[in-house]
Design an enzyme around this catalytic site. Structure first.
Site, PDB file in Angstrom:
ATOM      1  N   HIS A  16      14.309  12.597  -1.957  1.00 24.36           N
ATOM      2  CA  HIS A  16      15.150  13.433  -1.109  1.00 24.36           C
ATOM      3  C   HIS A  16      16.235  12.580  -0.466  1.00 24.36           C
ATOM      4  CE1 HIS A  16      11.519  16.332  -0.762  1.00 24.36           C
ATOM      5  NE2 HIS A  16      12.340  16.732  -1.705  1.00 24.36           N
ATOM      6  N   GLU A  62      16.175  11.179   3.060  1.00 29.04           N
ATOM      7  CA  GLU A  62      15.045  10.288   3.323  1.00 29.04           C
ATOM      8  C   GLU A  62      15.338   8.886   2.783  1.00 29.04           C
ATOM      9  OE1 GLU A  62      11.628  12.376   1.756  1.00 29.04           O
ATOM     10  OE2 GLU A  62      12.037  14.135   2.993  1.00 29.04           O
ATOM     11  N   HIS A  86       8.051   9.484   1.272  1.00 26.93           N
ATOM     12  CA  HIS A  86       8.918  10.497   1.869  1.00 26.93           C
ATOM     13  C   HIS A  86       8.913  10.288   3.377  1.00 26.93           C
ATOM     14  CE1 HIS A  86       9.483  13.307  -1.640  1.00 26.93           C
ATOM     15  NE2 HIS A  86       8.449  12.599  -2.072  1.00 26.93           N
ATOM     16  N   GLU A 112       4.118  10.464   3.800  1.00 29.42           N
ATOM     17  CA  GLU A 112       5.172  10.930   4.712  1.00 29.42           C
ATOM     18  C   GLU A 112       5.273   9.936   5.869  1.00 29.42           C
ATOM     19  OE1 GLU A 112       7.155  13.405   4.244  1.00 29.42           O
ATOM     20  OE2 GLU A 112       6.191  14.676   2.733  1.00 29.42           O
TER      21      GLU A 112
END
Length: 356
Positions: free
Chosen positions: A116, A119, A262, A321
């Site tokens: 992404h 990110e 992420h 994450e």
């Protein structure tokens, strides 16, 4: 060792010395006739650089774009020739997507970042880890609490630090009128010039919704009808060159474990539709223990890289994450995030090296 460095911005030689290591005298000797206090003549000029022994190549104090990553890869390869750098493919706009191998062991592991665009800090985390891992190995020094030599000798770690280079450039540099997708991007972004929240690739497709792991279910769940900043799955699985490159790269190796970085949430997702191997939860708990993150059994998510890897190979796959806050996370969080992520990455290697 002297090697060429192409200037991205006008820089006095004393600033170049500070960025790349060494001292002004070294720069003047390597570039006779240059005035150390005057900027380089123009962007694109090539100067000679002799990296200092103690310099750090990866600058962790500033936002991390594609050009900076490629510069750093050149510096790291010069310093640590055992790093194997190759391309796994190209982005929509033709940017090379590099992979870096570190380690000589038979057990193969893969980490990636920046699926992404907003990110991008995950690319910085991985590049700093490459530098620190290589330095610790060469110097026979510990990395945190780890002796990395056994890990280096028992595993081969393949890192793709920036899966989505076009998107990262859009987030960090904004949209140029020369971009071939200028008109579409402005329309997809509702006429806004601010692309800092953009997750997708340059064609408005979410690359982590592109994999053939119940893709149709994810498409219908998302319900996003067309290209935009986030959550559009594309017209078909692996329609985007970046996702296709990742799938082909993964199939070409024998990865025993993969992890996609992420942001944000400080969580570790380790399962997919009960297809994961038995040891995945135990590994996730160890990753959580060393990082302070929470191991989470996730439901209601499909078509991600981790999902596809588990479905395709029935081996441990993880989505990590990192950090907390609202994306894009500020670079001021880097130090804390790295202190959490580096032990997690080492523990992932150890989980595989133990089996080998």
């Amino acid at each position: 060792m002297i090697f060429p460095y192409t200037v991205r911005y006008g820089k006095p030689l004393f600033r170049l010395a500070a960025r790349k290591g060494g001292n002004v005298a070294d720069r003047i000797a390597a570039n006779p006739g240059g005035d150390p206090h005057r900027p380089c003549i123009c962007i694109g000029q090539t100067v000679a650089v002799a990296p200092g022994r103690t310099m750090e190549a990866v600058d962790t104090a500033n936002p991390y774009d594609y050009e900076r990553m490629m510069e750093d890869l050149g510096l790291l390869k010069q310093r640590y020739p055992f790093l194997a750098v190759e391309s796994i493919g190209r982005s929509v706009l033709g940017k090379t997507i590099p992979s870096i191998r570190i380690g000589s062991g038979p057990a193969e592991v893969h980490y990636n970042g920046s699926f992404h665009a907003n990110e991008w800090i995950t690319s910085l985390l991985l590049m700093k880890f490459i530098e620190d891992y290589a330095s610790a190995y060469v110097n026979g020094a510990p990395l945190g609490a780890w002796d990395v030599r056994p890990l280096f000798e028992q595993t081969s770690l393949w890192i793709v630090p920036m899966v989505n280079p076009d998107g990262v450039e859009l987030v960090l540099r904004g949209l140029s009128r020369e971009n071939p997708y200028y008109r579409q991007l402005m329309e997809w972004n509702c006429g806004l010039q601010d692309f800092s929240g953009w997750k997708a690739n340059i064609r408005g497709v979410d690359l982590n919704d592109q994999f053939p792991a119940h893709w149709e279910i994810e498409r219908d769940r998302r319900g996003v009808p067309g290209p935009g900043p986030r959550d559009y799955t594309g017209m078909a699985p692996l329609s985007e060159p970046e996702a296709l490159a990742m799938a082909e790269f993964t199939k070409s190796r024998n990865f025993q474990l993969v992890a996609a970085l992420h942001t944000q949430g400080k969580e570790i997702y380790w399962n997919y539709r009960d297809l994961e191997p038995r040891e995945s939860e135990a590994i996730a708990c160890r990753l959580a223990s060393v990082s302070g993150y929470e191991a989470v059994k996730l439901h209601g998510s499909d078509a991600g890289y981790k999902d596809w890897f588990i479905q395709e190979f029935r081996r441990p796959g993880f989505t990590v994450e990192a950090g907390l806050g609202v994306n894009p996370l500020p670079v001021s969080q880097f130090g804390e995030m790295y202190r959490e992520i580096a032990p997690l990455l080492l523990e992932g290697l150890a989980s595989v090296s133990i089996k080998s």
